[in-house]
Design a protein around this motif. Structure first.
Motif, PDB file in Angstrom:
ATOM      1  N   PHE A  46       0.892  -1.296  -0.023  1.00 27.73           N
ATOM      2  CA  PHE A  46       0.015  -0.018   0.022  1.00 27.73           C
ATOM      3  C   PHE A  46       0.840   1.250   0.134  1.00 27.73           C
ATOM      4  O   PHE A  46       1.939   1.309   0.734  1.00 27.73           O
ATOM      5  CB  PHE A  46      -0.783   0.033   1.191  1.00 27.73           C
ATOM      6  N   TYR A  47       0.581   2.272  -0.760  1.00 33.65           N
ATOM      7  CA  TYR A  47       1.053   3.471  -1.043  1.00 33.65           C
ATOM      8  C   TYR A  47      -0.041   4.497  -0.343  1.00 33.65           C
ATOM      9  O   TYR A  47      -0.749   4.703  -1.193  1.00 33.65           O
ATOM     10  CB  TYR A  47       1.533   3.737  -2.291  1.00 33.65           C
ATOM     11  N   PHE A  48       0.367   5.220   0.588  1.00 35.90           N
ATOM     12  CA  PHE A  48      -0.489   6.075   1.224  1.00 35.90           C
ATOM     13  C   PHE A  48       0.104   7.523   1.174  1.00 35.90           C
ATOM     14  O   PHE A  48       0.971   7.826   1.584  1.00 35.90           O
ATOM     15  CB  PHE A  48      -1.046   5.921   2.615  1.00 35.90           C
ATOM     16  N   ILE A  49      -0.542   8.488   0.398  1.00 37.05           N
ATOM     17  CA  ILE A  49      -0.129   9.729   0.409  1.00 37.05           C
ATOM     18  C   ILE A  49      -1.435  10.749   0.786  1.00 37.05           C
ATOM     19  O   ILE A  49      -2.760  10.421   0.554  1.00 37.05           O
ATOM     20  CB  ILE A  49       0.200  10.299  -0.959  1.00 37.05           C
ATOM     21  N   ARG A  50      -1.197  11.938   1.072  1.00 42.37           N
ATOM     22  CA  ARG A  50      -2.112  13.013   1.342  1.00 42.37           C
ATOM     23  C   ARG A  50      -2.527  13.750   0.171  1.00 42.37           C
ATOM     24  O   ARG A  50      -1.291  13.852  -0.786  1.00 42.37           O
ATOM     25  CB  ARG A  50      -1.576  13.960   2.450  1.00 42.37           C
ATOM     26  N   HIS A  51      -3.507  14.518   0.009  1.00 41.92           N
ATOM     27  CA  HIS A  51      -3.550  15.174  -1.309  1.00 41.92           C
ATOM     28  C   HIS A  51      -2.569  16.330  -1.259  1.00 41.92           C
ATOM     29  O   HIS A  51      -1.958  16.606  -0.362  1.00 41.92           O
ATOM     30  CB  HIS A  51      -4.861  15.650  -1.110  1.00 41.92           C
ATOM     31  N   GLU A  99      -7.713  15.224  -7.796  1.00 41.61           N
ATOM     32  CA  GLU A  99      -6.843  15.799  -8.770  1.00 41.61           C
ATOM     33  C   GLU A  99      -5.402  15.095  -8.535  1.00 41.61           C
ATOM     34  O   GLU A  99      -4.531  15.149  -9.360  1.00 41.61           O
ATOM     35  CB  GLU A  99      -6.809  17.170  -8.603  1.00 41.61           C
ATOM     36  N   THR A 100      -5.063  14.749  -7.142  1.00 40.36           N
ATOM     37  CA  THR A 100      -3.807  14.332  -6.818  1.00 40.36           C
ATOM     38  C   THR A 100      -3.760  12.851  -7.426  1.00 40.36           C
ATOM     39  O   THR A 100      -2.514  12.678  -7.876  1.00 40.36           O
ATOM     40  CB  THR A 100      -3.604  14.319  -5.229  1.00 40.36           C
TER      41      THR A 100
END
Length: 185
Positions: A46-51, A99-100
């Motif tokens: 899993f790759y988690f990012i914030r907008h 959009e991210t």
């Protein structure tokens, strides 16, 4: 002499039975591998990012789009992920998260799957057999999702000015084997 002939015939039969029994036992042992030996392990990352950076001009706007800087960061994320083939990309249903995620989704020819953070069951996603999954969320939801996978409260909410955290969580057979937190400026 008949006795001798009888014994000779009897011994080869016993020897043949013995050899056959050993052969069957060996074949049985070879074919009785454990589950771990016969099945390829199920690995999911899993790759988690914030907008990326959102437009803050109107504090009343609950669904702002990305700023120009945010759009550049979204593109940068897609560049960072260019060598990863994603099986699924998840985003909350907000302009800034969609959009991210969009440049990376475009590069992987994937539709973005919208999710509600409180209802995202990461272990269910794991069971789908995906190898690489991108999840785009928010300063408070991303750490909660990571903590949910870890089954402990390790990561606090992300600072509101930080849009560069990347949490990488790898599971093997539904068990966390590695967690990495990177900050991409």
């Amino acid at each position: 002499m008949e006795s001798y002939t009888f014994e000779v015939k009897k011994k080869p039969i016993k020897i043949m039975k013995y050899i056959f029994t050993i052969l069957v036992a060996c074949l049985t042992l070879l074919s009785c591998k454990t589950e771990n030996e016969t099945e390829k392990p199920n690995v999911t990352t899993f790759y988690f990012i914030r907008h990326a950076e959102k437009n803050r001009e109107n504090p009343e706007d609950k669904n702002p789009s990305l700023t120009e800087k945010g759009q550049l960061r979204a593109k940068k994320w897609s560049d960072i992920f260019k060598n990863i083939t994603f099986d699924a990309i998840y985003s909350t249903d907000y302009n800034r998260t969609i959009e991210t995620a969009s440049p990376t989704a475009y590069n992987n020819n994937l539709d973005i799957i919208k999710y509600e953070p409180e209802n995202l069951n990461t272990l269910k996603i794991f069971k789908e057999g995906y190898e690489n999954i991108l999840v785009v969320g928010h300063s408070n939801t991303v750490p909660k999702l990571v903590n949910n996978l870890l089954q402990e409260d390790v990561y606090p909410d992300i600072d509101d000015q930080n849009n560069g955290n990347l949490y990488i969580v790898t599971l093997v057979n539904q068990k966390v084997v590695s967690v990495n937190l990177l900050t991409i400026n």
